[in-house]
Design a protein around this motif. Structure first.
Motif, PDB file in Angstrom:
ATOM      1  N   LYS A 163       0.826  -1.204   0.000  1.00  0.00           N
ATOM      2  CA  LYS A 163       0.000   0.000   0.000  1.00  0.00           C
ATOM      3  C   LYS A 163       0.859   1.251   0.000  1.00  0.00           C
ATOM      4  N   LEU A 164       2.040   1.173   0.576  1.00  0.00           N
ATOM      5  CA  LEU A 164       2.988   2.277   0.576  1.00  0.00           C
ATOM      6  C   LEU A 164       3.966   2.165  -0.590  1.00  0.00           C
ATOM      7  N   PHE A 165       4.572   1.013  -0.740  1.00  0.00           N
ATOM      8  CA  PHE A 165       5.671   0.891  -1.703  1.00  0.00           C
ATOM      9  C   PHE A 165       5.212   1.082  -3.142  1.00  0.00           C
ATOM     10  N   ASN A 166       4.029   0.575  -3.492  1.00  0.00           N
ATOM     11  CA  ASN A 166       3.599   0.588  -4.890  1.00  0.00           C
ATOM     12  C   ASN A 166       3.068   1.930  -5.376  1.00  0.00           C
ATOM     13  N   ARG A 167       3.158   2.952  -4.544  1.00  0.00           N
ATOM     14  CA  ARG A 167       2.669   4.259  -4.979  1.00  0.00           C
ATOM     15  C   ARG A 167       3.533   4.866  -6.083  1.00  0.00           C
ATOM     16  N   VAL A 168       4.810   4.515  -6.127  1.00  0.00           N
ATOM     17  CA  VAL A 168       5.737   5.120  -7.087  1.00  0.00           C
ATOM     18  C   VAL A 168       6.434   4.043  -7.892  1.00  0.00           C
ATOM     19  N   SER A 169       6.474   4.224  -9.192  1.00  0.00           N
ATOM     20  CA  SER A 169       7.315   3.379 -10.040  1.00  0.00           C
ATOM     21  C   SER A 169       8.235   4.277 -10.848  1.00  0.00           C
ATOM     22  N   LEU A 170       9.427   3.775 -11.109  1.00  0.00           N
ATOM     23  CA  LEU A 170      10.439   4.526 -11.863  1.00  0.00           C
ATOM     24  C   LEU A 170      11.144   3.564 -12.799  1.00  0.00           C
ATOM     25  N   ASN A 171      11.325   3.991 -14.028  1.00  0.00           N
ATOM     26  CA  ASN A 171      12.072   3.218 -15.009  1.00  0.00           C
ATOM     27  C   ASN A 171      13.009   4.166 -15.738  1.00  0.00           C
ATOM     28  N   ILE A 172      14.275   3.789 -15.831  1.00  0.00           N
ATOM     29  CA  ILE A 172      15.252   4.572 -16.590  1.00  0.00           C
ATOM     30  C   ILE A 172      15.911   3.640 -17.589  1.00  0.00           C
ATOM     31  N   GLY A 173      15.793   3.970 -18.842  1.00  0.00           N
ATOM     32  CA  GLY A 173      16.407   3.152 -19.878  1.00  0.00           C
ATOM     33  C   GLY A 173      15.612   1.896 -20.146  1.00  0.00           C
ATOM     34  N   ASN A 174      16.228   0.983 -20.889  1.00  0.00           N
ATOM     35  CA  ASN A 174      15.578  -0.273 -21.250  1.00  0.00           C
ATOM     36  C   ASN A 174      15.965  -1.326 -20.231  1.00  0.00           C
ATOM     37  N   ASN A 175      15.109  -1.550 -19.238  1.00  0.00           N
ATOM     38  CA  ASN A 175      15.414  -2.498 -18.173  1.00  0.00           C
ATOM     39  C   ASN A 175      14.656  -3.805 -18.320  1.00  0.00           C
ATOM     40  N   THR A 176      14.125  -4.065 -19.490  1.00  0.00           N
ATOM     41  CA  THR A 176      13.323  -5.277 -19.659  1.00  0.00           C
ATOM     42  C   THR A 176      13.863  -6.197 -20.739  1.00  0.00           C
ATOM     43  N   GLY A 177      14.871  -5.775 -21.438  1.00  0.00           N
ATOM     44  CA  GLY A 177      15.389  -6.632 -22.502  1.00  0.00           C
ATOM     45  C   GLY A 177      16.888  -6.476 -22.608  1.00  0.00           C
ATOM     46  N   THR A 178      17.363  -5.735 -23.592  1.00  0.00           N
ATOM     47  CA  THR A 178      18.781  -5.515 -23.725  1.00  0.00           C
ATOM     48  C   THR A 178      19.269  -4.587 -22.628  1.00  0.00           C
ATOM     49  N   GLY A 179      20.567  -4.574 -22.414  1.00  0.00           N
ATOM     50  CA  GLY A 179      21.106  -3.708 -21.371  1.00  0.00           C
ATOM     51  C   GLY A 179      20.916  -4.316 -19.986  1.00  0.00           C
ATOM     52  N   LYS A 180      21.381  -3.593 -18.985  1.00  0.00           N
ATOM     53  CA  LYS A 180      21.328  -4.074 -17.611  1.00  0.00           C
ATOM     54  C   LYS A 180      19.912  -3.994 -17.066  1.00  0.00           C
ATOM     55  N   GLU A 181      19.442  -5.074 -16.479  1.00  0.00           N
ATOM     56  CA  GLU A 181      18.112  -5.085 -15.899  1.00  0.00           C
ATOM     57  C   GLU A 181      18.175  -4.689 -14.432  1.00  0.00           C
ATOM     58  N   ILE A 182      17.030  -4.281 -13.894  1.00  0.00           N
ATOM     59  CA  ILE A 182      16.979  -3.920 -12.480  1.00  0.00           C
ATOM     60  C   ILE A 182      17.333  -5.138 -11.628  1.00  0.00           C
TER      61      ILE A 182
ATOM     62  N   THR B 190      21.703   1.443 -16.151  1.00  0.00           N
ATOM     63  CA  THR B 190      20.717   2.446 -15.730  1.00  0.00           C
ATOM     64  C   THR B 190      19.698   1.864 -14.760  1.00  0.00           C
ATOM     65  N   GLY B 191      19.763   0.557 -14.538  1.00  0.00           N
ATOM     66  CA  GLY B 191      18.851  -0.057 -13.582  1.00  0.00           C
ATOM     67  C   GLY B 191      19.275   0.155 -12.143  1.00  0.00           C
ATOM     68  N   LEU B 192      20.592   0.327 -11.893  1.00  0.00           N
ATOM     69  CA  LEU B 192      21.048   0.462 -10.519  1.00  0.00           C
ATOM     70  C   LEU B 192      20.546   1.750  -9.860  1.00  0.00           C
ATOM     71  N   PRO B 193      20.529   2.903 -10.537  1.00  0.00           N
ATOM     72  CA  PRO B 193      19.923   4.081  -9.908  1.00  0.00           C
ATOM     73  C   PRO B 193      18.454   3.864  -9.539  1.00  0.00           C
ATOM     74  N   VAL B 194      17.722   3.147 -10.364  1.00  0.00           N
ATOM     75  CA  VAL B 194      16.322   2.843 -10.052  1.00  0.00           C
ATOM     76  C   VAL B 194      16.246   1.970  -8.804  1.00  0.00           C
ATOM     77  N   LEU B 195      17.061   0.922  -8.764  1.00  0.00           N
ATOM     78  CA  LEU B 195      17.084   0.034  -7.607  1.00  0.00           C
ATOM     79  C   LEU B 195      17.445   0.796  -6.340  1.00  0.00           C
ATOM     80  N   PHE B 196      18.431   1.672  -6.437  1.00  0.00           N
ATOM     81  CA  PHE B 196      18.892   2.388  -5.252  1.00  0.00           C
ATOM     82  C   PHE B 196      17.855   3.402  -4.766  1.00  0.00           C
ATOM     83  N   TYR B 197      17.182   4.053  -5.707  1.00  0.00           N
ATOM     84  CA  TYR B 197      16.107   4.971  -5.318  1.00  0.00           C
ATOM     85  C   TYR B 197      14.991   4.211  -4.605  1.00  0.00           C
ATOM     86  N   GLN B 198      14.569   3.097  -5.168  1.00  0.00           N
ATOM     87  CA  GLN B 198      13.496   2.328  -4.549  1.00  0.00           C
ATOM     88  C   GLN B 198      13.964   1.667  -3.247  1.00  0.00           C
ATOM     89  N   PHE B 199      15.245   1.360  -3.146  1.00  0.00           N
ATOM     90  CA  PHE B 199      15.791   0.858  -1.890  1.00  0.00           C
ATOM     91  C   PHE B 199      15.676   1.932  -0.805  1.00  0.00           C
TER      92      PHE B 199
END
Length: 779
Positions: A300-319, A340-349
């Motif tokens: 209920k708290l965590f899912n309020r925000v989503s962030l994606n930077i770059g292509n994190n679902t196929g080529t390139g580094k995934e989250i 570009t997935g690590l900044p997303v992971l760190f923000y959500q962390f």
């Protein structure tokens, strides 16, 4: 029965549906933790645990956010104010070093200050140890441990001699209890002994089949210290449980569930009964239901925000990287632009840590957040008021976790009464003041050394955090509740301002710039001065906020008018030195350390909005020169602060450089005041040692690079670095004025956006360099 099953399934399905809204976010490792800074932090805002995932022996560090030694005290020197005339005379004559010597004698707290009790320290609750035995000669394969940010669940999996073992851990957002579930995929393969201990002041004993840890901490006074209790229960369907005087032994189990209930008597004389209630409530539920309720409440708290930077679902580094997280940090350090997935992971962390380390009605996160493994935590694990506890809360509002600012507001309200005594004792002033350090007991006195302990910007700085909650939510009932706090702080500064003989400005005296010192013309050093820049900026901001609040609430016109009159005689938001930098002090003193970790004189740039690139371009340029000279290294919190400054200055590449700086892998745990900050393998920030403010400051910095709303309008992508430009999206971030913002970008340009509000109204938005006025859509 059918109704209960239906409700259970609905809870589980709701949790999974919510989970689908987030990309997978995971920390993972292919070996057990070798040091505490590699363990995985779990928490529900009150209880915390950090499992190391050991194969033969597992250690799980336990925490309770309220567990403090010490006790309330009055360490005010009620004769201190008598020294004020002499102190001010010495400062006016340029004898700052003599003033500092006098302050060390007559103008600090009584007793030992923060050095021991009764100030106290945040402490570890204990260690839960599980010793495992395996049949035959153990051959371990396929080891993995992980922390899912989506679910607030940790997991360890491995195989021994062909048997697959799995451990799941969570600190429940359902029944307020720690739960560990251990399973084997072949029958009766779990054999272990469970114990609980604490380095000092503890007793371990059995109560029936439950293992208990209890004790009382030092208070430093004639009154009793804080009492605590932890209770451990083991359950298995097919194994055998036996006990000794202080252990639980489990033999031949296929599934084992361990419950750990704990509490202290802090504002809770019913703590023993609470532990028993939570334990009984938890064991009545199936594990599947308990887990589903935990995930649902957390999301209920965590899912309020989503962030994606770059292509994190196929080529390139995934989250969720193919590399273990500790190795991923090393790879990022070598080639940051590839991930570009690590900044997303760190923000959500950072958001995960906020949700896990505080709860409405309890305490805000301290220097350790919730997690400590020592009796004597670094800097007492307290609340430092010269940047650290404020930084802990900087990402909260923009990251759509607004209610998690409220524990700080309650802590600050508790400082008002003791702060009024301190204001009278030292300054013969009205209102309330707090200096550099505080604790859960309401300490507001100066610290035990004038060089750092006399800084009095702390209480005004806290008022900025309280105001920001109103600015983001526009909750008038909240504003009414904090108005006495804001007014009391303004009354203090208002009544202690004196005229500087050289400039005619109204300034604080005596004071200091947090933890920094300078050279006098004589070559001697001093920390004590009149009107340091941070004081001038905080007072200007606070007076304006109190004036605004007074108008909104229709109260205190005469006080409002007096503050309006005083504003005209305050120093400017910043003075520019001969070499083009912002002056840290009223006079252009030479710094003793040009790379000092604190950059307090840029408070007007962040968190305040007194200096902006739009309204004060000359001061903004002076801020850039200040930061260039200060350098980019430091403890992790200092690096994070610099990242925020550069984001406010709209330099995305420089802000990203600071992000890369803070992501340096670190293992050291020594006390560090200079260069060398970074990040531990479990992504907790390193001063060294571990201080959680670096995590929160960096999360705020990432958000500030993507959205800003302090300058009178909402700006999207104000400081996006080059390697984030190709593509990205955000949903659920917040802007001041209680706006919720979603947008997508390609090639550094916003291609779609939606700004929502509780009711349709106009808002100014800056998109792709163009300022426009739109009508927000209803939520």
């Amino acid at each position: 029965m059918m109704n209960k099953l239906y409700i259970s399934l609905m809870i589980i399905l709701t949790g999974y549906q919510a989970k689908a809204q987030q990309m997978p976010l995971k920390l993972w490792y292919n070996k057990p933790a070798k040091q505490w800074e590699e363990t995985l932090p779990l928490g529900n805002g009150r209880l915390g645990m950090m499992p190391d995932g050991g194969i033969s022996k597992e250690n799980i560090v336990l925490n309770d956010i309220t567990l403090w030694s010490g006790a309330p005290q009055d360490a005010n020197n009620y004769e201190a104010y008598k020294s004020l005339p002499q102190l001010r005379k010495l400062l006016a004559e340029g004898k700052n070093d003599e003033a500092q010597a006098l302050m060390d004698k007559d103008f600090i707290c009584k007793g030992v200050g923060s050095a021991s009790e009764p100030f106290g320290a945040y402490q570890v609750l204990g260690n839960l140890s599980i010793d495992f035995t395996y049949s035959g000669n153990p051959s371990v394969k396929n080891y993995q441990r992980e922390l899912s940010l989506n679910d607030a669940l940790a997991k360890s999996t491995y195989s021994v001699n062909g048997v697959n073992f799995k451990r799941e851990y969570f600190t429940s957002f359902g029944d307020d209890i720690n739960i560990i579930r251990i399973t084997a995929d072949k029958a009766k393969q779990i054999n272990c002994t469970i114990a609980i201990s604490r380095p000092e002041r503890s007793v371990e004993h059995m109560q029936g089949d439950d293992l208990l840890l209890s004790g009382e901490l030092k208070s430093g006074t004639a009154n009793p210290g804080m009492k605590y209790l932890a209770q451990v229960k083991a359950q298995t369907a097919d194994g055998k449980i036996t006990t000794t005087a202080n252990t639980i032994t489990v033999k031949n189990a296929t599934e084992l569930i361990i419950y750990v209930s704990a509490a202290t008597d802090y504002k809770n004389q019913d703590y023993k009964q609470k532990i028993a209630r939570e334990l009984q409530k938890a064991i009545r539920k199936s594990y599947a239901l308990q887990k589903a309720q935990h995930i649902t409440n957390y999301q209920k708290l965590f899912n309020r925000v989503s962030l994606n930077i770059g292509n994190n679902t196929g080529t390139g580094k995934e989250i969720v990287s193919q590399e273990p997280t500790d190795q991923r940090l090393l790879s990022f350090h070598r080639n940051p632009d590839a991930d570009t997935g690590l900044p997303v992971l760190f923000y959500q962390f950072g958001r995960y840590l906020t949700i896990s380390s505080t709860r409405v009605g309890l305490l805000p996160p301290n220097l350790q957040g919730l997690w400590a493994n020592q009796i004597q935590t670094p800097w007492n694990g307290d609340y430092h008021l010269d940047v650290n506890v404020q930084m802990n809360h900087w990402p909260v509002e923009v990251s759509n976790l607004s209610e998690l600012n409220l524990p700080l507001a309650e802590l600050v309200k508790g400082l008002v009464k003791p702060g009024e005594r301190t204001a009278k004792a030292y300054y013969n002033a009205e209102g309330w003041v707090a200096h550099v350090i505080t604790n859960i007991w309401g300490f507001t006195e100066p610290g035990e050394s004038a060089s750092w302990g006399i800084t009095k910007s702390g209480s005004g700085w806290l008022c900025n955090n309280l105001w920001e909650h109103y600015a983001f939510t526009e909750d008038e009932s909240y504003l009414r509740s904090i108005y006495p706090v804001l007014k009391g702080s303004a009354k203090f500064y208002n009544s202690m301002l004196i005229k500087d003989l050289k400039t005619g400005w109204l300034v604080t005296s005596p004071s200091s710039s947090p933890e920094n010192d300078f050279y006098l013309p004589s070559g001697k050093k001093s920390s004590i001065t009149e009107g340091p820049t941070i004081d001038n900026q905080i007072i200007r901001e606070l007076f304006n906020n109190v004036i605004t609040a007074s108008e909104l609430l229709g109260t205190d016109k005469s006080f409002r008018d007096s503050l309006t009159a005083k504003l005209k005689d305050l120093p400017p938001a910043g003075q520019i030195s001969k070499d083009g930098r912002i002056m840290e002090w009223l006079e252009d003193y030479k710094e003793t350390d040009i790379h000092h970790r604190h950059i307090s004189h840029l408070y007007g740039l962040y968190p305040a909005s007194l200096i902006t690139t739009e309204s004060t371009p000359e001061l903004a340029e002076a801020c850039k020169k200040t930061l260039d000279v200060r350098g980019d290294d430091g403890p992790s919190w200092s690096i994070a602060y610099k990242q925020l400054f550069w984001a406010r200055l709209h330099d995305g590449n420089r802000a990203y450089k600071l992000f890369k700086e803070i992501m340096k892998p670190v293992y050291n745990t020594n006390i560090n005041y200079g260069a060398g900050g970074g990040i531990y393998p479990n992504l907790l920030s390193a001063g060294p040692p571990f201080q959680i403010d670096g995590n929160f400051g960096t999360a705020a910095g990432i958000a500030e690079m993507l959205i800003q709303s302090h300058a009178g309008f909402i700006e999207l992508l104000p400081a996006i670095p080059d390697n984030w430009k190709p593509s990205g999206s955000i949903t659920g971030m917040k802007a001041r004025g209680n706006f919720t913002v979603d947008f997508k970008w390609t090639d550094g340009k916003v291609i779609s956006y939606r700004i929502r509000s509780a009711k349709p109204r106009k808002v100014k938005v800056k998109i792709n360099g163009e300022l426009k006025e739109i009508v927000a859509s209803p939520i």
